[in-house]
Each structure stands twice: as C-alpha cells, then as structure tokens.
Design an enzyme around this catalytic site. Sequence first.
Site, mmCIF file in Angstrom:
data_model
loop_
_atom_site.group_PDB
_atom_site.id
_atom_site.type_symbol
_atom_site.label_atom_id
_atom_site.label_comp_id
_atom_site.label_asym_id
_atom_site.label_seq_id
_atom_site.Cartn_x
_atom_site.Cartn_y
_atom_site.Cartn_z
ATOM 1 N N ALA A 16 -22.658 2.178 -35.096
ATOM 2 C CA ALA A 16 -23.001 1.438 -36.272
ATOM 3 C C ALA A 16 -24.639 1.316 -36.323
ATOM 4 O O ALA A 16 -25.286 1.207 -37.446
ATOM 5 C CB ALA A 16 -22.620 0.243 -36.527
ATOM 6 N N ARG A 21 -35.791 4.346 -32.836
ATOM 7 C CA ARG A 21 -36.689 5.094 -32.086
ATOM 8 C C ARG A 21 -36.404 6.622 -32.294
ATOM 9 O O ARG A 21 -37.564 7.180 -31.546
ATOM 10 C CB ARG A 21 -36.313 4.593 -30.490
ATOM 11 N N GLN A 80 -19.320 -1.940 -39.715
ATOM 12 C CA GLN A 80 -20.192 -3.352 -39.644
ATOM 13 C C GLN A 80 -21.143 -3.354 -40.739
ATOM 14 O O GLN A 80 -21.979 -2.378 -40.446
ATOM 15 C CB GLN A 80 -20.672 -3.071 -38.369
ATOM 16 N N THR A 86 -24.846 -5.711 -30.869
ATOM 17 C CA THR A 86 -23.437 -5.036 -30.163
ATOM 18 C C THR A 86 -22.469 -5.997 -30.247
ATOM 19 O O THR A 86 -21.299 -5.540 -30.182
ATOM 20 C CB THR A 86 -23.941 -4.517 -28.558
ATOM 21 N N SER A 107 -20.231 3.667 -25.963
ATOM 22 C CA SER A 107 -21.297 3.252 -26.741
ATOM 23 C C SER A 107 -21.597 4.895 -27.331
ATOM 24 O O SER A 107 -21.399 5.917 -26.663
ATOM 25 C CB SER A 107 -22.777 3.045 -25.950
ATOM 26 N N ASP A 109 -24.091 6.543 -28.276
ATOM 27 C CA ASP A 109 -25.474 6.885 -27.711
ATOM 28 C C ASP A 109 -25.337 7.141 -26.465
ATOM 29 O O ASP A 109 -26.555 7.201 -25.833
ATOM 30 C CB ASP A 109 -26.520 6.038 -28.318
ATOM 31 N N ASN A 181 -26.623 -1.748 -16.648
ATOM 32 C CA ASN A 181 -25.440 -1.779 -17.555
ATOM 33 C C ASN A 181 -25.358 -0.692 -18.333
ATOM 34 O O ASN A 181 -26.371 -0.195 -19.192
ATOM 35 C CB ASN A 181 -25.446 -3.076 -18.479
ATOM 36 N N LYS A 363 -20.940 42.216 -43.864
ATOM 37 C CA LYS A 363 -20.572 41.000 -44.313
ATOM 38 C C LYS A 363 -19.330 41.248 -45.042
ATOM 39 O O LYS A 363 -19.173 42.137 -45.955
ATOM 40 C CB LYS A 363 -21.702 40.599 -45.581
HETATM 41 C C1 UD1 Z 1 -27.413 -1.896 -24.829
HETATM 42 C C2 UD1 Z 1 -27.094 -3.055 -24.009
HETATM 43 C C3 UD1 Z 1 -27.928 -2.666 -22.620
HETATM 44 C C4 UD1 Z 1 -27.358 -1.487 -22.239
HETATM 45 C C5 UD1 Z 1 -27.595 -0.127 -22.912
HETATM 46 C C6 UD1 Z 1 -27.099 0.912 -22.339
HETATM 47 C C7 UD1 Z 1 -26.746 -4.880 -25.363
HETATM 48 C C8 UD1 Z 1 -27.590 -5.844 -25.994
HETATM 49 N N1 UD1 Z 1 -27.690 -3.970 -24.592
HETATM 50 O O1 UD1 Z 1 -28.819 -1.836 -25.133
HETATM 51 O O2 UD1 Z 1 -27.554 -3.838 -21.804
HETATM 52 O O3 UD1 Z 1 -28.107 -1.197 -20.779
HETATM 53 O O4 UD1 Z 1 -27.100 -0.512 -24.163
HETATM 54 O O5 UD1 Z 1 -27.166 2.097 -22.954
HETATM 55 O O6 UD1 Z 1 -25.705 -4.571 -25.870
HETATM 56 N N2 UD1 Z 1 -24.853 -0.588 -32.350
HETATM 57 C C9 UD1 Z 1 -23.945 -1.195 -33.318
HETATM 58 N N3 UD1 Z 1 -23.984 -2.112 -34.068
HETATM 59 C C10 UD1 Z 1 -25.377 -3.080 -34.069
HETATM 60 C C11 UD1 Z 1 -26.196 -2.558 -33.009
HETATM 61 C C12 UD1 Z 1 -25.917 -1.588 -32.196
HETATM 62 O O7 UD1 Z 1 -23.024 -0.378 -33.762
HETATM 63 O O8 UD1 Z 1 -25.480 -4.087 -34.711
HETATM 64 C C13 UD1 Z 1 -24.537 0.340 -31.459
HETATM 65 C C14 UD1 Z 1 -25.600 1.490 -31.643
HETATM 66 O O9 UD1 Z 1 -25.283 2.349 -32.716
HETATM 67 C C15 UD1 Z 1 -25.652 2.011 -30.000
HETATM 68 C C16 UD1 Z 1 -24.947 1.062 -29.327
HETATM 69 O O10 UD1 Z 1 -24.324 -0.106 -30.123
HETATM 70 O O11 UD1 Z 1 -24.398 3.079 -30.194
HETATM 71 C C17 UD1 Z 1 -25.826 0.287 -28.331
HETATM 72 O O12 UD1 Z 1 -27.122 -0.220 -29.178
HETATM 73 P P1 UD1 Z 1 -28.428 -0.031 -28.860
HETATM 74 O O13 UD1 Z 1 -29.152 -0.825 -30.074
HETATM 75 O O14 UD1 Z 1 -28.912 1.434 -28.279
HETATM 76 O O15 UD1 Z 1 -28.351 -0.850 -27.366
HETATM 77 P P2 UD1 Z 1 -29.364 -0.832 -26.196
HETATM 78 O O16 UD1 Z 1 -30.801 -1.376 -26.550
HETATM 79 O O17 UD1 Z 1 -29.370 0.635 -25.848
HETATM 80 CA CA CA Z 2 -28.890 2.678 -26.644
#
Ligand code: UD1
Ligand code: CA
Length: 475
Positions: A16, A21, A80, A86, A107, A109, A181, A363
């Site tokens: 979400a 960045r 969300q 998260t 995740s 990402d 993590n 084509k």
């Molecule tokens: C998060 C972890 C970190 C871990 C890292 C691994 C937390 C607080 N931290 O950090 O410990 O080492 O991932 O890659 O969880 N997302 C939502 N809704 C939100 C916020 C985020 O769905 O409100 C999703 C994002 O789209 C993303 C994932 O959660 O796919 C991770 O969020 P991101 O902000 O990238 O967390 P990191 O700072 O990477």
């Molecule tokens: Ca991330």
Amino acid sequence: MPSGNDSRFAIAVLAAGKGTRLKSKLPKVVHQIGGRPLLGHVIVAAAKVVAPKHIFCIIGHEADLVRKTVEAYGTGFVEQHEQRGTGHALLQCREALAKYTHVLVLSGDVPLIRTETISAVRDFHIGHHADMTILTAQPPDPFGYGRIVRRTKDGHATDEVEAIVEQKQLKGDQLNIREINSGIYAFNVKELFARLDRLTTNNPHGEFYLTDIVSIFHKDGRKVLAVEAEESNEVLGINTRRELAILDDMLRTRKTSELMDSGVTIYRPETVVIDADVTVGADTILEPFVQLLGRTSIGSDCRVRSYSVVTDSRIGDKVTIKHGCILEDAEVGNSAILGPYSHLRPASQIGEGAHVGNFVETKKTRLGKGSKANHLTYLGDSDIGEGVNIGAGTITCNYDGVNKHVTVIEDGVFIGSDSTLVAPVKIGKGAYVAASSCITRDVPPDALGITRPELVIKENWATAKRAKMKAAKKP
Ligand code: UD1
Ligand code: CA
C-alpha cells in the site's frame, strides 16, 4: 508436512506504500524489474505456495492502478485507505484472514523472494509451533533494515527473537547487529490479531510498525523465532532507483543462468536482456545484446543474432533471426529466416520456411509457407499464400486516409520489384505482376498485371547531348 494448498494458510502482501524514495508518480510496486512489476514477482512466487484466492494484496496508494496492474493473477485485495505503517496495513486484513490459522506476510518491494524460501518459512513456523516466525538474513550491508535482537542463553544466541529494532532507533551495541529483518513473516492469525491493537506510533515516523509486535509477543511469553535465509540477496528490498537497477540485474542473471542450465547457449550473457516469462528451447543460440521481452517464446535450434529485440512473439524451431530485427506480437513458423533489420509488427504471421529480409516491414500480415519478401518492402493487412515471391521495393497501399484495406496474394504469385498494390486488391493464384506496376484492380489467376509505359530507346542520344553541352560551355 502441510500441503501447498492448505486452505488454513493465507498470504498477505504489503503493497500500500507510496515508495517516496523512488521519486516517482507511480506507486513503487508497479515499477518493473525483469519485465514484471515488483508486486507481480512476489505474487508469482506466492501463488506456488497457496492458490491465488488465498493471497491478499494490501493496497492503498494509487490502489486502482496497483489493482489493475496485477489483477490477472487472481488474488484478493484489501484496502488500506491511509498508509499509517506496516502494522496498520496488516490490521486491515482482520476480516479477510479470520478463517485462516496462519498467515505469511510478504513485502511487495522484496521481489526476489523464491517459492522454496516461502515454503521453508511456512514449514519452519508450523514445525516449531511458533506464534511468529521472522525470515532474517545477513547481507553485506545491513544499513537501513530493521535489526534482529535474539534472546541469548548462556552467552549464546538462540532461535528466539526479543525485538526488531529499526535503523533509526538502534542504540549502543545494537548498531553492530548484522542480522536484518527481511519483512517476511509467518504468524498464528489468532495470536496476531489479539495483539495488533497494542501497536503504538511511538517512533521517529509516527507509524504503526509491524516490527513492534515482536516485543509485545515476547512480553506475553509467546514464541517468536527467526529463520535465516540461505541467500541474503533474496530478501533485498527496493527503496531507490539504484536498488531497482541492481535487483533488475540480479533477476536477469538468474534468468540467463536458468536458460543456460536448460540447454540454451548465450554468448556474453551480461549483455542479454530476457524477461521473466520468456521461454527458450534447447540448442538455441542467443548472441550478445539480444532482448527477449514480455511473453515471448522461442523454440529449439534457433539462432537470434545481435541487437534483435523480440517482444510478445512466438517463434518456432530452427528459426534464424539475423541482426537488428524488431518483432512485436509476431508468430514465426519453423525454419523461417528473418533479417537483418526486419520489422515485424503486431499480428504478423510468418509461415514455415518463409524469408523476410532487410528493411521489410509487416503488420497484420500472413506470409505463407516458403514465401519470400527479401528486400525493402511494406506488407500491411495482407494475406499472402505459399511459395509467393515478393520483389524488392513492393508496397501494399493499405490505407486510403480513412480506412485500412486488405491485399490478398494467392499461392505461387510472383510480384515484380517496385510494385504498388492498392488495396482492396487480389492477385490470383500463379499470377505475375510486372516490375514497377501499380495494381489497382484484381489480377486473375495465372494472368499478368502490368502498368508499365512503353520503353523508348533513343540511339546515340547521350553522345549528342554531351557534344551539345560541351559547345555551350563558357570559356
Ligand atoms: C520494513 C521493516 C524493516 C525491514 C524492511 C525489509 C517495518 C516498520 N520495517 O522497513 O524492519 O528490515 O521492511 O525490507 O515494517 N506498506 C504498506 N502500508 C503502509 C506502509 C508500508 O502497505 O502503511 C508496505 C509498503 O508498500 C512496502 C512494505 O509495506 O511494500 C514495507 O514498507 P517500507 O516503508 O518499505 O518499510 P521499510 O522501511 O523498508
Ligand atoms: Ca522497503
């Protein structure tokens, strides 16, 4: 061991977030690496562990676009509306997950995650009766990730985790922790939702961190375990464009390695770009700087020469694609020869053993078995039979400024060079079109179509002309 289709097991994918960045107008998880959106990679890996209907993507930022991008995979979606962290993201799944015993959290990402690793986390989690299992890793550079604080016993680290501490909150000795993590977890659903409400926003970002659930579980005496990934690359996350490029490169390397292992020769594989869904048969040779994109499939014993770009096309066996060809949504029969510099646009269908040569564009055109169009030609909206010879410089005039019209060329026809075929028009079986003709009406089978003006020869004309010019030349 639990089966791959254990319906008590769900997978939730966090997707979400905005991805600030990346500095993009598009949400992070729709950015592509290896020719597939980030979220697509995660879903493909997850869908081999549980059926897509047991996968829930948590979407929020640009939710409609994200949904549309991955809809075809058939997963569920949970929204969300406000991205408050998260932990808050997972909280939105309370209803969707109610009927499950366990949930794996991935995740959106972290796209290199493999099916084997997801299954390993699941099996470890169930096998150890854990309330929460965290997939961890020790990458060369742990900066930016949450760190794993393991419980120690007699001075040794155990399987149990006391806390995850985010980069910005690391203090003292915690700064030396190398174990990170991955953001990939397994949870007991009941125990998770019994505690998620206790998360607070008491951290530098003012968000509900899912990672804080670890110390809550720990305080309650529940079992939180860590399992380390075999390969740390697999859990790398993407937060920046640089990381996007690095992971794209890793995926491309993974893809060419798999193809080479399956019998494909690739020279200078570091220069070749092959998307995740592409298939290539054994004993096919790919030369440097080839790109195979989208849903392309290439048969066996083919050769694709340098600088050719093939997108969403189906290529048979023993096909040669010479240098610099561009193919898009084309179908090419066995033993056909293309190029150099052929341009096959959407809905081109090249028959078995047919030849398409340099600077030939097709084509929405079928070129029948064994037919040849070897030089400088445009064939659009055409249906061309077998054994046809299309001379150099032939043009199908398919467009009248408003509508497109079809050119039909039956089996065995010979089209002389520099002819224009003004559609709609049909050249009957076995007919000839004389070089440089402009064909505006149908040519019956076995007839000759010719629009050429009479040739006039003027004997010694050039000699006389030169003499005249010389006499007129000023001193
Ligand atoms: C998060 C972890 C970190 C871990 C890292 C691994 C937390 C607080 N931290 O950090 O410990 O080492 O991932 O890659 O969880 N997302 C939502 N809704 C939100 C916020 C985020 O769905 O409100 C999703 C994002 O789209 C993303 C994932 O959660 O796919 C991770 O969020 P991101 O902000 O990238 O967390 P990191 O700072 O990477
Ligand atoms: Ca991330």
